[in-house]
Design a protein around this motif. Structure first.
Motif, PDB file in Angstrom:
ATOM      1  N   GLU A 103      11.237  51.335   7.080  1.00 46.71           N
ATOM      2  CA  GLU A 103      11.146  49.881   7.121  1.00 46.71           C
ATOM      3  C   GLU A 103       9.813  49.474   7.704  1.00 46.71           C
ATOM      4  O   GLU A 103       9.266  50.161   8.565  1.00 46.71           O
ATOM      5  N   PRO A 138       9.119  44.312  11.924  1.00 46.78           N
ATOM      6  CA  PRO A 138       9.802  43.026  11.807  1.00 46.78           C
ATOM      7  C   PRO A 138       8.784  41.903  11.654  1.00 46.78           C
ATOM      8  O   PRO A 138       7.678  41.978  12.196  1.00 46.78           O
ATOM      9  N   ALA A 160      16.386  32.036   4.170  1.00 45.89           N
ATOM     10  CA  ALA A 160      16.316  33.492   4.321  1.00 45.89           C
ATOM     11  C   ALA A 160      17.437  33.982   5.226  1.00 45.89           C
ATOM     12  O   ALA A 160      17.785  33.341   6.209  1.00 45.89           O
ATOM     13  N   VAL A 179      18.163  36.799   7.747  1.00 44.42           N
ATOM     14  CA  VAL A 179      17.311  37.693   8.540  1.00 44.42           C
ATOM     15  C   VAL A 179      18.175  38.593   9.413  1.00 44.42           C
ATOM     16  O   VAL A 179      19.095  38.127  10.080  1.00 44.42           O
ATOM     17  N   GLU A 180      17.870  39.877   9.382  1.00 43.18           N
ATOM     18  CA  GLU A 180      18.502  40.846  10.275  1.00 43.18           C
ATOM     19  C   GLU A 180      17.401  41.676  10.916  1.00 43.18           C
ATOM     20  O   GLU A 180      16.540  42.216  10.224  1.00 43.18           O
ATOM     21  N   GLU A 181      17.447  41.751  12.229  1.00 41.88           N
ATOM     22  CA  GLU A 181      16.460  42.524  12.992  1.00 41.88           C
ATOM     23  C   GLU A 181      15.019  42.151  12.623  1.00 41.88           C
ATOM     24  O   GLU A 181      14.149  43.009  12.505  1.00 41.88           O
ATOM     25  N   ARG A 228      13.859  41.039   9.804  1.00 40.52           N
ATOM     26  CA  ARG A 228      13.467  41.287   8.409  1.00 40.52           C
ATOM     27  C   ARG A 228      14.360  40.488   7.472  1.00 40.52           C
ATOM     28  O   ARG A 228      15.564  40.382   7.695  1.00 40.52           O
ATOM     29  N   VAL A 229      13.776  39.959   6.403  1.00 35.30           N
ATOM     30  CA  VAL A 229      14.558  39.219   5.406  1.00 35.30           C
ATOM     31  C   VAL A 229      15.358  40.228   4.588  1.00 35.30           C
ATOM     32  O   VAL A 229      14.796  41.165   4.002  1.00 35.30           O
ATOM     33  N   VAL A 230      16.687  40.041   4.568  1.00 40.37           N
ATOM     34  CA  VAL A 230      17.552  40.949   3.806  1.00 40.37           C
ATOM     35  C   VAL A 230      18.218  40.261   2.619  1.00 40.37           C
ATOM     36  O   VAL A 230      18.906  40.901   1.826  1.00 40.37           O
ATOM     37  N   GLY A 231      18.026  38.962   2.503  1.00 37.39           N
ATOM     38  CA  GLY A 231      18.608  38.227   1.387  1.00 37.39           C
ATOM     39  C   GLY A 231      18.294  36.749   1.511  1.00 37.39           C
ATOM     40  O   GLY A 231      17.604  36.313   2.430  1.00 37.39           O
ATOM     41  N   TRP A 232      18.840  35.993   0.556  1.00 31.87           N
ATOM     42  CA  TRP A 232      18.575  34.556   0.510  1.00 31.87           C
ATOM     43  C   TRP A 232      19.867  33.805   0.260  1.00 31.87           C
ATOM     44  O   TRP A 232      20.696  34.229  -0.533  1.00 31.87           O
ATOM     45  N   ARG A 235      15.311  32.430  -4.162  1.00 36.60           N
ATOM     46  CA  ARG A 235      14.117  32.838  -3.425  1.00 36.60           C
ATOM     47  C   ARG A 235      12.925  31.982  -3.823  1.00 36.60           C
ATOM     48  O   ARG A 235      12.654  31.810  -5.012  1.00 36.60           O
TER      49      ARG A 235
END
Length: 196
Positions: free
Chosen positions: A101, A104, A180, A182-184, A186-190, A194
């Motif tokens: 990864e 962040p 967005a 966001v987890e930790e 970082r964008v993980v989805g929308w 988008r």
């Protein structure tokens, strides 16, 4: 002579790093891998020791001697994180590991990341300046003293800029785009389509 030693140390660093990771993941010899990777700071400290011998032998002090100290400082400040980065990428490419990864980008995780980079830079600068200070008595005159002390300003500015950048992230954390997930950091989805 010091330029040749710096180039040799650079090549030796990357060869040791590659051998250490290849030994760990391709040959499955973890102990040997650990020994090889432990040799990384030894390369830079050996370069610094040879720099001291060069100056004690009567060499004219120059920017290359300070650069050799910089290699040791970088190895101590950034070396462990560089090895972890290379380890993740090597494991991904050659040993079926997960895709690494990126850092962040948002929120408190990004702020922590910036302070971590700042700490590494400050440690690198402090170690480098300490080693340069040890070289000053070996230089032969005020002109060479100035050659070394010019590094105080440059490295002090680098550390200061890192502190300012990290401080800005503390005062004004970077927010994720609207919609967005966001987890930790970082964008993980929308939640919405988008943005383009």
């Amino acid at each position: 002579m010091i330029v040749t030693l710096i180039l040799a140390a650079e090549v030796a660093f990357w060869i040791l790093l590659g051998l250490g990771l290849a030994t760990r993941y391709l040959l499955r010899l973890r102990t040997l891998s650990t020994v090889l990777l432990a040799g990384l700071p030894v390369v830079d400290l050996t370069l610094f020791a040879l720099t001291v011998f060069d100056l004690r032998g009567g060499a004219t002090a120059g920017w290359t001697h300070a650069l050799a100290a910089g290699y040791a400082g970088f190895s101590i400040g950034y070396g462990p994180s560089l090895v972890r980065w290379a380890d993740r990428h090597f494991q991904y490419r050659f040993a079926g590991g997960p895709k690494p990864e990126g850092p962040p980008k948002y929120g408190p995780e990004r702020t922590r990341h910036e302070w971590l980079i700042c700490r590494r830079t400050v440690v690198s600068a402090a170690v480098t300046l300490g080693l340069i200070t040890a070289l000053v008595p070996l230089s032969d005159g005020a002109a060479h003293f100035d050659t070394f002390t010019g590094w105080y300003l440059r490295l002090g500015m680098a550390a200061g800029i890192n502190v300012i950048v990290a401080g800005c992230y503390s005062l004004w954390p970077k927010e994720a785009p609207a919609g967005a997930i966001v987890e930790e950091g970082r964008v993980v989805g929308w939640t919405t389509p988008r943005p383009r």
